[in-house]
Design a protein around this motif. Structure first.
Motif, PDB file in Angstrom:
ATOM      1  N   LYS A 156      39.098  42.013  33.309  1.00 15.78           N
ATOM      2  CA  LYS A 156      38.527  42.026  34.654  1.00 15.78           C
ATOM      3  C   LYS A 156      39.004  43.222  35.466  1.00 15.78           C
ATOM      4  CE  LYS A 156      35.524  38.833  34.933  1.00 15.78           C
ATOM      5  NZ  LYS A 156      35.122  39.071  33.543  1.00 15.78           N
ATOM      6  N   GLU A 157      40.250  43.645  35.275  1.00 14.80           N
ATOM      7  CA  GLU A 157      40.722  44.861  35.938  1.00 14.80           C
ATOM      8  C   GLU A 157      39.879  46.055  35.508  1.00 14.80           C
ATOM      9  OE1 GLU A 157      45.500  43.838  36.464  1.00 14.80           O
ATOM     10  OE2 GLU A 157      44.797  44.989  34.746  1.00 14.80           O
ATOM     11  N   THR A 158      39.573  46.105  34.209  1.00 17.08           N
ATOM     12  CA  THR A 158      38.760  47.199  33.689  1.00 17.08           C
ATOM     13  C   THR A 158      37.365  47.185  34.293  1.00 17.08           C
ATOM     14  OG1 THR A 158      39.970  47.161  31.589  1.00 17.08           O
ATOM     15  CG2 THR A 158      37.813  48.229  31.579  1.00 17.08           C
ATOM     16  N   GLU A 159      36.750  46.010  34.362  1.00 14.80           N
ATOM     17  CA  GLU A 159      35.399  45.908  34.917  1.00 14.80           C
ATOM     18  C   GLU A 159      35.372  46.306  36.385  1.00 14.80           C
ATOM     19  OE1 GLU A 159      33.126  42.349  33.961  1.00 14.80           O
ATOM     20  OE2 GLU A 159      34.546  41.911  32.360  1.00 14.80           O
ATOM     21  N   LEU A 160      36.352  45.840  37.138  1.00 17.09           N
ATOM     22  CA  LEU A 160      36.400  46.155  38.568  1.00 17.09           C
ATOM     23  C   LEU A 160      36.616  47.643  38.784  1.00 17.09           C
ATOM     24  CD1 LEU A 160      36.469  45.434  41.542  1.00 17.09           C
ATOM     25  CD2 LEU A 160      38.842  44.671  41.260  1.00 17.09           C
ATOM     26  N   THR A 170      32.131  55.268  47.306  1.00 19.50           N
ATOM     27  CA  THR A 170      31.129  54.272  47.705  1.00 19.50           C
ATOM     28  C   THR A 170      31.816  52.987  48.141  1.00 19.50           C
ATOM     29  OG1 THR A 170      29.496  55.172  46.164  1.00 19.50           O
ATOM     30  CG2 THR A 170      29.135  52.926  46.952  1.00 19.50           C
ATOM     31  N   LEU A 171      31.383  52.442  49.240  1.00 21.62           N
ATOM     32  CA  LEU A 171      31.951  51.205  49.764  1.00 21.62           C
ATOM     33  C   LEU A 171      31.277  49.999  49.104  1.00 21.62           C
ATOM     34  CD1 LEU A 171      33.762  49.736  51.864  1.00 21.62           C
ATOM     35  CD2 LEU A 171      31.833  49.887  53.455  1.00 21.62           C
ATOM     36  N   PHE A 172      32.106  49.107  48.545  1.00 21.74           N
ATOM     37  CA  PHE A 172      31.615  47.878  47.913  1.00 21.74           C
ATOM     38  C   PHE A 172      32.184  46.679  48.660  1.00 21.74           C
ATOM     39  CE2 PHE A 172      31.281  50.930  44.468  1.00 21.74           C
ATOM     40  CZ  PHE A 172      30.085  50.593  43.854  1.00 21.74           C
ATOM     41  N   SER A 173      31.301  45.787  49.090  1.00 23.57           N
ATOM     42  CA  SER A 173      31.764  44.550  49.714  1.00 23.57           C
ATOM     43  C   SER A 173      32.342  43.634  48.648  1.00 23.57           C
ATOM     44  CB  SER A 173      30.615  43.844  50.425  1.00 23.57           C
ATOM     45  OG  SER A 173      29.669  43.359  49.485  1.00 23.57           O
ATOM     46  N   ARG A 174      33.139  42.667  49.052  1.00 15.91           N
ATOM     47  CA  ARG A 174      33.696  41.706  48.102  1.00 15.91           C
ATOM     48  C   ARG A 174      32.574  40.946  47.402  1.00 15.91           C
ATOM     49  NH1 ARG A 174      37.005  41.901  52.479  1.00 15.91           N
ATOM     50  NH2 ARG A 174      39.277  42.028  52.111  1.00 15.91           N
ATOM     51  N   GLU A 175      31.566  40.548  48.162  1.00 17.95           N
ATOM     52  CA  GLU A 175      30.457  39.777  47.596  1.00 17.95           C
ATOM     53  C   GLU A 175      29.707  40.587  46.534  1.00 17.95           C
ATOM     54  OE1 GLU A 175      31.835  38.151  51.269  1.00 17.95           O
ATOM     55  OE2 GLU A 175      31.081  40.167  50.830  1.00 17.95           O
ATOM     56  N   ARG A 176      29.528  41.876  46.790  1.00 15.79           N
ATOM     57  CA  ARG A 176      28.824  42.725  45.833  1.00 15.79           C
ATOM     58  C   ARG A 176      29.639  42.888  44.557  1.00 15.79           C
ATOM     59  NH1 ARG A 176      27.061  49.011  46.932  1.00 15.79           N
ATOM     60  NH2 ARG A 176      25.870  49.339  45.024  1.00 15.79           N
ATOM     61  N   LEU A 177      30.950  42.999  44.694  1.00 17.11           N
ATOM     62  CA  LEU A 177      31.810  43.125  43.517  1.00 17.11           C
ATOM     63  C   LEU A 177      31.797  41.849  42.682  1.00 17.11           C
ATOM     64  CD1 LEU A 177      34.811  45.070  45.089  1.00 17.11           C
ATOM     65  CD2 LEU A 177      33.173  45.946  43.405  1.00 17.11           C
ATOM     66  N   LEU A 179      29.296  39.771  42.381  1.00 16.09           N
ATOM     67  CA  LEU A 179      28.018  39.743  41.682  1.00 16.09           C
ATOM     68  C   LEU A 179      28.019  40.690  40.484  1.00 16.09           C
ATOM     69  CD1 LEU A 179      25.475  39.618  44.643  1.00 16.09           C
ATOM     70  CD2 LEU A 179      26.010  37.792  43.038  1.00 16.09           C
ATOM     71  N   LYS A 180      28.608  41.872  40.652  1.00 15.66           N
ATOM     72  CA  LYS A 180      28.613  42.858  39.586  1.00 15.66           C
ATOM     73  C   LYS A 180      29.501  42.447  38.419  1.00 15.66           C
ATOM     74  CE  LYS A 180      27.377  47.293  41.669  1.00 15.66           C
ATOM     75  NZ  LYS A 180      26.529  47.721  40.539  1.00 15.66           N
ATOM     76  N   ILE A 181      30.614  41.775  38.727  1.00 14.13           N
ATOM     77  CA  ILE A 181      31.616  41.514  37.692  1.00 14.13           C
ATOM     78  C   ILE A 181      31.531  40.102  37.138  1.00 14.13           C
ATOM     79  CG2 ILE A 181      34.111  41.420  37.255  1.00 14.13           C
ATOM     80  CD1 ILE A 181      34.270  43.642  39.468  1.00 14.13           C
ATOM     81  N   VAL A 193      38.635  38.779  44.499  1.00 15.71           N
ATOM     82  CA  VAL A 193      38.580  40.234  44.361  1.00 15.71           C
ATOM     83  C   VAL A 193      39.848  40.856  44.931  1.00 15.71           C
ATOM     84  CG1 VAL A 193      37.353  42.324  45.081  1.00 15.71           C
ATOM     85  CG2 VAL A 193      36.060  40.293  44.403  1.00 15.71           C
ATOM     86  N   ASP A 194      40.338  40.291  46.040  1.00 14.26           N
ATOM     87  CA  ASP A 194      41.544  40.839  46.671  1.00 14.26           C
ATOM     88  C   ASP A 194      42.722  40.839  45.703  1.00 14.26           C
ATOM     89  OD1 ASP A 194      39.977  40.966  48.935  1.00 14.26           O
ATOM     90  OD2 ASP A 194      40.771  39.120  49.795  1.00 14.26           O
ATOM     91  N   ASN A 195      42.831  39.775  44.898  1.00  7.39           N
ATOM     92  CA  ASN A 195      43.929  39.697  43.930  1.00  7.39           C
ATOM     93  C   ASN A 195      43.841  40.822  42.907  1.00  7.39           C
ATOM     94  OD1 ASN A 195      44.936  37.341  45.121  1.00  7.39           O
ATOM     95  ND2 ASN A 195      43.612  36.042  43.873  1.00  7.39           N
ATOM     96  N   TYR A 196      42.635  41.067  42.402  1.00 11.60           N
ATOM     97  CA  TYR A 196      42.473  42.120  41.403  1.00 11.60           C
ATOM     98  C   TYR A 196      42.659  43.506  42.009  1.00 11.60           C
ATOM     99  CZ  TYR A 196      41.095  38.859  37.797  1.00 11.60           C
ATOM    100  OH  TYR A 196      41.112  37.851  36.863  1.00 11.60           O
ATOM    101  N   ILE A 197      42.249  43.681  43.251  1.00  7.01           N
ATOM    102  CA  ILE A 197      42.498  44.951  43.935  1.00  7.01           C
ATOM    103  C   ILE A 197      43.997  45.196  44.039  1.00  7.01           C
ATOM    104  CG2 ILE A 197      42.356  46.143  46.154  1.00  7.01           C
ATOM    105  CD1 ILE A 197      39.739  46.241  44.677  1.00  7.01           C
ATOM    106  N   SER A 198      44.748  44.139  44.347  1.00  3.44           N
ATOM    107  CA  SER A 198      46.203  44.261  44.433  1.00  3.44           C
ATOM    108  C   SER A 198      46.795  44.664  43.083  1.00  3.44           C
ATOM    109  CB  SER A 198      46.809  42.938  44.902  1.00  3.44           C
ATOM    110  OG  SER A 198      48.220  42.996  44.921  1.00  3.44           O
ATOM    111  N   PHE A 199      46.289  44.045  41.996  1.00  2.49           N
ATOM    112  CA  PHE A 199      46.761  44.403  40.655  1.00  2.49           C
ATOM    113  C   PHE A 199      46.485  45.880  40.352  1.00  2.49           C
ATOM    114  CE2 PHE A 199      45.627  39.790  39.353  1.00  2.49           C
ATOM    115  CZ  PHE A 199      46.791  39.329  39.958  1.00  2.49           C
ATOM    116  N   LEU A 200      45.268  46.338  40.700  1.00  2.00           N
ATOM    117  CA  LEU A 200      44.889  47.717  40.400  1.00  2.00           C
ATOM    118  C   LEU A 200      45.705  48.713  41.223  1.00  2.00           C
ATOM    119  CD1 LEU A 200      41.009  47.423  40.048  1.00  2.00           C
ATOM    120  CD2 LEU A 200      42.676  47.861  38.237  1.00  2.00           C
ATOM    121  N   ARG A 201      45.995  48.367  42.456  1.00  2.00           N
ATOM    122  CA  ARG A 201      46.831  49.257  43.267  1.00  2.00           C
ATOM    123  C   ARG A 201      48.222  49.409  42.657  1.00  2.00           C
ATOM    124  NH1 ARG A 201      44.706  46.912  49.074  1.00  2.00           N
ATOM    125  NH2 ARG A 201      43.165  48.567  49.469  1.00  2.00           N
TER     126      ARG A 201
END
Length: 228
Positions: A156-160, A170-177, A179-181, A193-201
């Motif tokens: 999931k980190e890879t997909e995000l 490009t700005l992506f809303s949480r809802e759009r992310l 749907l995409k993932i 999504v916030d959790n995965y963003i934290s992991f990626l950071r």
């Protein structure tokens, strides 16, 4: 490469697992359909290949395979079974199997079929490499690197990150992310999504990358190269 194996015969299951692990594959094993369903339908495990025995206790392998395809999981799958009739083969392939192997089989044949399914053309592999600033993402290997250093990512980190790196700035809303993932039928909440963003950071800090995932409060996230 990570492989999911469903086989209720303990001896055969162990033999297949040993053969795969000797070739360097990681293998998760199940021996009944109920346990297998939870593994097979969980995209978090991000399997590269599934080897599924058709006749197993509780829930049969073909039902599990159909459930995977119904959920949009396109993991390559080999169906193994003692059912050798033409109509059985057709039913298995129509049910979502990429290959069909009749028992008893030689282990070398199974390994060859595994190699054939995970082998991909070079042009497709090239599409799996994304770059942004000092970052290189290999989606197939699920690795993120800067010059001189690399870290492993979850599926999931890879997909995000592939979404963000594919459209830097490009700005992506949480809802759009979501749907995409996770897709339209997912019950995953946008807060995940916030959790995965934290992991990626954390990954970006490990790599000391000049790229940052920026939060636009009330709107979403975007990836930027701060040295650009």
């Amino acid at each position: 490469m990570k492989i999911f194996l469903l086989e209720d015969d303990k001896n055969l299951c162990q033999a297949i697992r040993n053969a795969l692990e000797q070739k360097g594959y990681l293998v998760d094993c199940c021996q009944d359909g109920e346990a297998a369903m939870s593994y097979a339908l969980n995209p978090e495990y991000a399997y590269d290949l599934a080897i599924i025995d058709r006749m197993v206790p509780i829930i049969d392998g073909l039902t599990i395979l159909k459930a995977m395809r119904g959920k949009g999981l396109q993991t390559p799958a080999i169906l193994i079974t003692g059912m050798s009739a033409l109509e059985d083969r057709v039913e298995g392939l129509d049910g979502g199997a990429d290959d069909y192997l009749v028992k008893p089989f030689h282990m070398e044949e199974l390994l060859a079929r595994v190699r054939a399914l995970i082998r991909r053309p070079r042009e497709i592999q090239a599409q799996d490499i994304l770059r942004c600033g000092d970052l290189t993402l290999d989606k197939w290997e699920r690795s993120l690197s800067t010059p001189g250093k690399s870290v492993a990512l979850t599926g999931k980190e890879t997909e995000l990150l592939s979404v963000l790196m594919g459209h830097p700035g490009t700005l992506f809303s949480r809802e759009r992310l979501v749907l995409k993932i996770w897709g339209t039928s997912s019950e995953v909440e946008s807060g995940n999504v916030d959790n995965y963003i934290s992991f990626l950071r954390k990954r970006l800090r490990e790599l000391k990358s000049a790229c940052e995932i920026k939060t636009i409060y009330g709107a979403g996230y975007k990836l930027e190269d701060t040295h650009a």
